[in-house]
Design a protein around this motif. Sequence first.
Motif, PDB file in Angstrom:
ATOM      1  N   MET A  76      42.484  44.793  24.833  1.00 11.82           N
ATOM      2  CA  MET A  76      42.180  43.602  24.908  1.00 11.82           C
ATOM      3  C   MET A  76      43.165  42.371  25.047  1.00 11.82           C
ATOM      4  SD  MET A  76      38.892  42.850  24.177  1.00 11.82           S
ATOM      5  CE  MET A  76      38.730  41.488  23.336  1.00 11.82           C
ATOM      6  N   LEU A  77      44.483  42.657  24.712  1.00 11.78           N
ATOM      7  CA  LEU A  77      45.508  41.982  24.800  1.00 11.78           C
ATOM      8  C   LEU A  77      45.895  41.824  26.517  1.00 11.78           C
ATOM      9  CD1 LEU A  77      47.714  40.108  23.492  1.00 11.78           C
ATOM     10  CD2 LEU A  77      49.090  42.312  23.481  1.00 11.78           C
ATOM     11  N   ASN A  78      45.842  43.121  27.192  1.00  8.80           N
ATOM     12  CA  ASN A  78      46.147  43.226  28.371  1.00  8.80           C
ATOM     13  C   ASN A  78      45.062  42.421  29.274  1.00  8.80           C
ATOM     14  OD1 ASN A  78      45.952  44.679  31.305  1.00  8.80           O
ATOM     15  ND2 ASN A  78      48.101  44.712  30.495  1.00  8.80           N
ATOM     16  N   TYR A  79      43.743  42.697  28.930  1.00  4.86           N
ATOM     17  CA  TYR A  79      42.889  42.496  29.636  1.00  4.86           C
ATOM     18  C   TYR A  79      42.300  40.978  29.566  1.00  4.86           C
ATOM     19  CZ  TYR A  79      38.013  42.661  31.980  1.00  4.86           C
ATOM     20  OH  TYR A  79      36.731  42.416  32.687  1.00  4.86           O
ATOM     21  N   ARG A  80      42.816  40.393  28.451  1.00  6.67           N
ATOM     22  CA  ARG A  80      42.508  38.997  28.180  1.00  6.67           C
ATOM     23  C   ARG A  80      43.338  38.199  29.304  1.00  6.67           C
ATOM     24  NH1 ARG A  80      43.741  38.827  23.359  1.00  6.67           N
ATOM     25  NH2 ARG A  80      41.747  38.993  22.319  1.00  6.67           N
ATOM     26  N   ASP A  81      44.369  38.529  29.669  1.00  6.61           N
ATOM     27  CA  ASP A  81      45.162  37.867  30.704  1.00  6.61           C
ATOM     28  C   ASP A  81      45.111  38.224  32.105  1.00  6.61           C
ATOM     29  OD1 ASP A  81      46.611  36.489  28.681  1.00  6.61           O
ATOM     30  OD2 ASP A  81      48.066  38.079  28.408  1.00  6.61           O
ATOM     31  N   ASN A  82      44.229  39.322  32.213  1.00  4.01           N
ATOM     32  CA  ASN A  82      44.097  39.928  33.585  1.00  4.01           C
ATOM     33  C   ASN A  82      42.609  39.959  33.980  1.00  4.01           C
ATOM     34  OD1 ASN A  82      47.081  40.470  34.423  1.00  4.01           O
ATOM     35  ND2 ASN A  82      46.941  41.390  32.252  1.00  4.01           N
ATOM     36  N   CYS A  83      41.654  39.484  33.397  1.00  3.11           N
ATOM     37  CA  CYS A  83      40.194  39.851  33.493  1.00  3.11           C
ATOM     38  C   CYS A  83      39.454  39.186  34.757  1.00  3.11           C
ATOM     39  CB  CYS A  83      39.140  39.593  32.244  1.00  3.11           C
ATOM     40  SG  CYS A  83      39.546  37.749  31.921  1.00  3.11           S
ATOM     41  N   THR A  84      40.327  38.369  35.426  1.00  3.20           N
ATOM     42  CA  THR A  84      39.793  37.581  36.643  1.00  3.20           C
ATOM     43  C   THR A  84      40.717  37.870  37.685  1.00  3.20           C
ATOM     44  OG1 THR A  84      40.770  35.725  36.228  1.00  3.20           O
ATOM     45  CG2 THR A  84      38.645  36.011  35.445  1.00  3.20           C
ATOM     46  N   ASN A  85      41.819  38.886  37.714  1.00  4.51           N
ATOM     47  CA  ASN A  85      42.625  39.125  38.771  1.00  4.51           C
ATOM     48  C   ASN A  85      42.057  39.435  40.045  1.00  4.51           C
ATOM     49  OD1 ASN A  85      44.729  38.472  37.244  1.00  4.51           O
ATOM     50  ND2 ASN A  85      45.694  40.390  36.806  1.00  4.51           N
ATOM     51  N   LYS A  86      41.212  40.651  39.889  1.00  5.41           N
ATOM     52  CA  LYS A  86      40.549  41.382  41.087  1.00  5.41           C
ATOM     53  C   LYS A  86      39.080  41.457  40.948  1.00  5.41           C
ATOM     54  CE  LYS A  86      44.654  44.241  41.746  1.00  5.41           C
ATOM     55  NZ  LYS A  86      45.265  45.688  41.732  1.00  5.41           N
ATOM     56  N   THR A  87      38.547  40.912  39.913  1.00  7.37           N
ATOM     57  CA  THR A  87      37.269  40.887  39.540  1.00  7.37           C
ATOM     58  C   THR A  87      36.429  39.826  40.811  1.00  7.37           C
ATOM     59  OG1 THR A  87      37.256  41.377  37.311  1.00  7.37           O
ATOM     60  CG2 THR A  87      35.278  40.067  38.090  1.00  7.37           C
ATOM     61  N   ILE A  88      35.491  40.466  41.326  1.00  9.34           N
ATOM     62  CA  ILE A  88      34.883  39.691  42.592  1.00  9.34           C
ATOM     63  C   ILE A  88      33.418  39.508  42.425  1.00  9.34           C
ATOM     64  CG2 ILE A  88      36.755  40.340  44.132  1.00  9.34           C
ATOM     65  CD1 ILE A  88      34.509  42.308  45.496  1.00  9.34           C
ATOM     66  N   VAL A  89      32.734  38.496  42.905  1.00 11.26           N
ATOM     67  CA  VAL A  89      31.456  38.141  42.788  1.00 11.26           C
ATOM     68  C   VAL A  89      30.785  38.828  43.983  1.00 11.26           C
ATOM     69  CG1 VAL A  89      29.428  36.361  43.236  1.00 11.26           C
ATOM     70  CG2 VAL A  89      31.808  35.949  41.959  1.00 11.26           C
ATOM     71  N   TYR A  90      29.561  39.582  43.496  1.00  8.63           N
ATOM     72  CA  TYR A  90      29.003  40.329  44.621  1.00  8.63           C
ATOM     73  C   TYR A  90      28.413  39.769  45.663  1.00  8.63           C
ATOM     74  CZ  TYR A  90      28.984  44.624  41.891  1.00  8.63           C
ATOM     75  OH  TYR A  90      29.381  45.656  41.093  1.00  8.63           O
ATOM     76  N   ASP A  91      28.322  40.223  47.047  1.00 10.29           N
ATOM     77  CA  ASP A  91      27.773  39.378  48.303  1.00 10.29           C
ATOM     78  C   ASP A  91      26.320  39.008  47.863  1.00 10.29           C
ATOM     79  OD1 ASP A  91      30.226  39.909  49.540  1.00 10.29           O
ATOM     80  OD2 ASP A  91      29.166  41.408  50.662  1.00 10.29           O
TER      81      ASP A  91
END
Length: 215
Positions: A76-91
Motif C-alpha cells: 500500500m505504501l508503494n502503490y499509493r505513490d505509484n498508482c497512476t504512473n503507468k495506469t492507462i485509460v482503455y481505448d
Amino acid sequence: MKFKAVLFDLDGTLVNSLIDIADSINKVLQGNQLPTHSYEVINNFIGSGLRVLVTKALPETHRNEENIEKHFQAMMLNYRDNCTNKTIVYDGITELLEQLKSRNIKMAILSNKADELTKKIGLTLFPDYFEIVMGLKSEATKKPNPAAAIEISNDLGFSVEEILYVGDSDIDMQTARNANMYAVGVTWGYRPKEELLAEGAQSIINHPLDLLELL
C-alpha cells in the motif's frame, strides 16, 4: 426498462492498472528476497482487493496473518505513490463517458481497490464524469456483496433495475446479480468472455461504445 445510470468497475473496465499493481507488489517481494511474478500471473490475482492479491503473491509458506499484513502495508505504501504512473485509460472509454454525459446518464465507480486509491485514480484520470467514486471501505462490504452497489443506487436516486453494471470479472457479474442490476461484461479486461457468461453476464460488449446500444 429505460436505464438511467451506469455503475462501472475500475480495474480492467475503465483502466488497465496491471503494470502499476505488478510493479508495486514485485518491488515489495524483491525487497524481502521473495520470488516475483510475471504480469500474466499477477493479472490472475486482480479482482478481490489488494490484500487478497498480496496473499496470493506470497509463497504458501509465508501466508500467515503477520506476513500478509506486513507485506500488504508495504504494498500500500508503494502503490499509493505509484498508482497512476503507468495506469492507462482503455481505448474508447473517454468517448463512451462523453456520450453518456451528453445523454444525462449518471455514472459512478465501484471498486474492490481501497477507497483512497480508487478515488485517487478515478478522480485523477476522470475528473469530470462521475457522481460517485467508491472503493473498498471494509472487508465486510467487498464485492460481490451488493451493499455498496445498492448504496450507490440510492445515492444516485435510481432503482437498481434502472442501472447498468459494467465490469470485467466474475466478481463484477456476481455483484450485479446480487444487486439486481443489469450485468454487462467487457472483453477487454482481465477475464475471458466465457467466465463472464458463466457468472451471469446478461450482455457482453467488445468495445466501450457498444454499451450505447443497451441504452
